[in-house]
Scaffold this active site. Sequence first.
Site, mmCIF file in Angstrom:
data_model
loop_
_atom_site.group_PDB
_atom_site.id
_atom_site.type_symbol
_atom_site.label_atom_id
_atom_site.label_comp_id
_atom_site.label_asym_id
_atom_site.label_seq_id
_atom_site.Cartn_x
_atom_site.Cartn_y
_atom_site.Cartn_z
ATOM 1 N N LYS A 112 -100.428 -12.147 -63.041
ATOM 2 C CA LYS A 112 -99.373 -11.373 -62.383
ATOM 3 C C LYS A 112 -98.058 -11.430 -63.170
ATOM 4 C CE LYS A 112 -101.373 -11.188 -57.827
ATOM 5 N NZ LYS A 112 -102.655 -11.902 -58.037
HETATM 6 C C1 LIG Z 1 -103.919 -11.292 -57.775
HETATM 7 C C2 LIG Z 1 -105.101 -11.979 -58.386
HETATM 8 C C3 LIG Z 1 -106.367 -11.351 -58.487
HETATM 9 C C4 LIG Z 1 -106.646 -9.981 -57.921
HETATM 10 O O1 LIG Z 1 -106.006 -8.935 -58.624
HETATM 11 P P1 LIG Z 1 -105.883 -7.477 -57.987
HETATM 12 O O2 LIG Z 1 -105.028 -6.703 -58.902
HETATM 13 O O3 LIG Z 1 -105.239 -7.689 -56.632
HETATM 14 O O4 LIG Z 1 -107.259 -6.923 -57.849
HETATM 15 C C5 LIG Z 1 -107.388 -12.047 -59.123
HETATM 16 N N1 LIG Z 1 -107.199 -13.293 -59.606
HETATM 17 C C6 LIG Z 1 -106.009 -13.937 -59.510
HETATM 18 C C7 LIG Z 1 -105.875 -15.319 -60.037
HETATM 19 C C8 LIG Z 1 -104.910 -13.301 -58.910
HETATM 20 O O5 LIG Z 1 -103.729 -13.948 -58.815
#
Ligand SMILES: *Cc1c(COP(=O)(O)O)cnc(C)c1O
Length: 461
Positions: A112
């Site tokens: 993120k």
């Molecule tokens: C947010 C997240 C996901 C999921 O990603 P999306 O874009 O919501 O599908 C998967 N793994 C981790 C570690 C995350 O923080």
Amino acid sequence: MKYISTRGKAPALSFGDVLLAGLANDGGLYVPETLPSYSKEEIASWASLSYQELAFKVMWPFVEGEIPADAFKTMIDEAYAGFTHTSIAPMVEVGKNEWVLELFRGPTLAFKDFALQLLGRLMDYVLSERKEKLVILGATSGDTGSAAIEGCRHSEHLDIFILHPFERVSEVQRRQMTTVIDNNVFNIAVKGNFDDCQGMVKSSFADQSFLKGAKLGAVNSINWARIMAQIVYYFSSALAVGAPHRKVSFSVPTGNFGDIFAGYLAKKMGLPIDQLVVATNQNDILHRVIAENDMSRQALNKTLSPSMDIMVSSNFERLLFDAHERNGAELDELMARFNQGDINLKDSAWSFVKSHFDSYKVDDERTCAVISEVFAGTQYLLDPHTAIGLEAARQCWKDKSVPMITLATAHPVKFPEAVEKAGCESPSLPAHMADLFEREESYSVIENDLAAVQSFVAENI
Ligand SMILES: *Cc1c(COP(=O)(O)O)cnc(C)c1O
């Protein structure tokens, strides 16, 4: 570039407006009206660019007209300066033609950071041009909160308030948020659960009168700019294994469908992607839609991969828009029916979805088994989300001569429970976080009461 709503009723907006608005006012999500598309020759010519230079090439058409090129370049450089690996998104080969794309080298050790490091800077720029301020309000069960705080802490035009459930996030996750001591950052521990926090955020967006004229902004995954920033690493990793002269496939640990949707856009922009694999945990609505055309809600399961514990994937609406020939009225009607109960897609829409995506579901037991098997075989430690991605990749991979890249969405140190259940030792914190447990914390504990939270926000902006 103009952006249009998936539900067809909100006005088309510019990049800056979409950035600050988040959700469209008809309840839909914004998508670009048209996508840039690149020839094989052009993509091939990007092979020697740095990650930052490539990021500029890929994202420029989406922001052009709103942000000058030099300012945008500076933002990209600053956004990725805090990453601890020089290639920003390094690749590790864990088997023949089988790659892991490490997206956890940013400040909070999850993918993120790629989007939120840029988002904070984009918002700050646009707000300063417009001489406006924005109040970011969000709820977190762990990962998003810290990445959002790290992304916004240096913004002069943003105040950020993040709600987390008191004593219900892990100590590492709490400390990643609460040890950020900047005077525009406010951590609130609500004496309730995550749903209570999220409910308060929703109510606050619906009625913003408590802010006395200030405006709320969202940094959650429906924000278009987050998707945009995630397109870049599909290009960088594909180039690293020989695209566009050969095809590549991706497997993506999926929750809200934001990350993998960026992969679908990369494909539409000209990247020769063979397979896009949606990897889910036991919360498998996406797997059921893709495999069986069953779009029904089921009770939320708490799993060892909590960042994918999602009942309804909000970004899936962006794909459904394309699957219905971008007919906003039809999508509006479909989403209204889905809000009432379970739905199936019409045949042409389901075929469209299946033509672009494969899917696989992995439970907790298998997740741990994969972590321990891969560690035994290669000494490489996976986090539980990435383990789900890798298992789905192996199950769905059709042509073994096509490189398969699994997105590693988090560092294993963030999820010690799964790592220990797999019989492995939890790693130590990376150098830039080694003193996390000694750092000063700052947060306010507030009762599970909307009025109390809102007056805290109003007093502190
Ligand atoms: C947010 C997240 C996901 C999921 O990603 P999306 O874009 O919501 O599908 C998967 N793994 C981790 C570690 C995350 O923080």
